[in-house]
Design an enzyme around this catalytic site. Sequence first.
Site: not given
Length: 787
Positions: A471, A587, A600
């Site tokens: 990630h 979230y 993001t």
Amino acid sequence: MAEAHQAVGFQFTVRPDGVDLTLSQEVIKNIYLSGVTAWKKKAILFKNSILAGVYPASPFSWLIVVIAMMASLYIHIDPSLGMIDAIKEHLPYRDYASKQTQAVLSTILFATGLWLFLIYLLRYTLKALLSYHGWIFETHGKMSTSTKVWLNLVKMLSGRRPLLYSFQASLPRLPVPSVDDTIKRYLESVRPLLDSDEYNQMEILASDFKDSIAAKLQRYLIVKSWWETNYVSDWWEEYIYLRGRSPIMVNSNFYIMDLLYVIPTHRQAARAGNVVHAMLQYRRKLERGEHAPLRALGIVPMCSTQMERMFNTTRIPGIETDIVQHLTNRKHLVVYHKGRFFCVWLYTGGRHLLPSELETQFQRILNDKSEPQPGELKLAALTAGNRIPWARTRIKYFSQGVNKASLDAIESAAFLLTFDEEPQGYDSNRTESLDEYAKSLLHGKCYDRWFDKSFTLISYPNGKMGLNAEHSWADAPIVGHMWEYVLATDCFHLGYTEEGHCKGDANKGLPQPTRLQWKIPKECQENIEASYLLAKQIADDVDFHGRVFTDFGKGLIKKCKTSPDAFIQLALQLAQYRDQGVFCLTYESSMTRMFRDGRTETVRSCTSEAVAFVRAMEDAGATNAQRLGLFRKAAEKHQNMYRLAMTGSGIDRHLFCLYIMSKYLAVDSPFLKKVLSEPWKLSTSQTPQQQLNLVDFNKFPTYASAGGGFGPVADDGYGVSYIIVGENLITFHISSKFSCPDTDSFRFGQHISKAMLDIQSLFKTGNDKKTVEQVKHVQLENCKKHI
């Protein structure tokens, strides 16, 4: 490897009468073709770098400006206002050139300077236009005159046929929100989650922060935003990802599934051959910058920076922090099968291996009967365990000799391919089929994925495929962009023979895949086993459920005149309340890629409006008309928050950077500590679909993607990823932990389905006097598996 294969083409024998040298014509031909390909690649890269560097102008426009200046020279008009004459006076070696030559050179220099000035003027004009975000807040289907004018100006300045990185220099910087706005929005977001005393205490902490160190931290942050292209992204990558010392398997890595219904071929090697070849095509276009940039509304460009590190990238473990290593011009692939690592060369004669040739190479690996070397079987478990033991083991046992050479081969490979031995995929007759498929992609056996690679491609014996992605280097939409291209190319361009093999003839003279060699001592094997046991404990605790929702989809939701994302987020809030009996901090991931180097931002989906709507749904005395009114208010609030997050006015990234700045300045903030320690018990994300629009789902409805997912963020919460495909399909990926007695992924999936149907029923005509069936009267199946 290929170097060894080529070396045997040169043979020489020393004789008394001299040296007898034998050259292989095939090898000489391959070397020649490789050289030609390399020079072609350099030429294309140079050309594309020029095109991207002068965008939105073109090299041809330079010639136009030069011709125009030369024409003015010959008709005795000086548009330079004397600058051409000034340049002429300062030309070097002017005494050796004629006056006409001096005039021509001066005019060309002036024209070039004017051309460069116009390029920068166009860029900064476009950047100023792209800083306007009023269009995103307008009602869907209604566009103001000012926005129409703005869109036409952006179109006019965007040029034609932009390359992948053409807009990078024109993207605006991410703005730093004001402290007052961030604190106001933060307090508004936690109001429905706190009682009066808790909220008053939070107001006091926020006020103290604003009156003490907030202004100082903000000033430093503004300076950072001027210096950096993005004030968030570098800290986000370092402190959220690379400095984490816990395992990245499940906790950080995510997965992406294959097509939901279709398997193009059931031959494992053939499917892998087509998919790998499609990836190589994608990589070639990526390296040359030839992909079209992603644009909102087909006009507003998105940042493409994250795509640079998609291939040849590995996360390297460190004692205090990891690093992301990105390499270029790597021409091999590493394959893992039954505990053995193989190196496969991806090029021959200066070109990519054809799909049929890749199939041959992969079939050779599948047919190989050799046994793993000592310690090789579970070696990849080191990447699944804690980072510090892996870093120390890497330094001690993989810094020299064959171990270093083999590890370098893995870490420098384009990506890693794993051939699994158990079939996976969605089976509508088996409820748990999607669950098993997801868990296989997310963690596998804990030692059959190299979790540090940018992504691991996973191949199953029934022809199904999937990805496990690290990630830190990029977010899911980036990997999804590549995967969408690969699946469309595999199914609609490359195709298969009637027997399921790759099309085309294979070159039987290709060198055999090479086994990587290891010398792993007992102490290192003990470290590998320790990492495996920790990783297995984490993997066994993942409670996963995949839910394919086909009752309705985006088509029906849009007919209700509401945002599909807002609809689903409110359904998740209703499902969460029915499952847990309380509301929680939620979230939702939003992108900020309309800004340079954007990644993001967080949308806090549990709003006061959403809470009011959920309570009305659970209130037997409320009418459907009242519920529908509250739903529309909550949906509008959610859409507005999502838009604010996309346009740089989010809450959490600003507070995160203020917290990091406070650590650098060694000042303490109870408010920031409190904010950053709050757990996200419901973490959600929407997987983007149709970024490239390569497949028409109206014509090919079965070629729908299954999306992807991630592990639970909180020990006592849920992780939910969803993908909206076509008009009538939504797939949910739900994760939690078995060790928490209060969560159950299957049960939560049932709540989501019922919440979706209950909300949809509000839009049916003639039902305003009806009430939605109370959940306490509905018996839901609890399929939690207990350890």
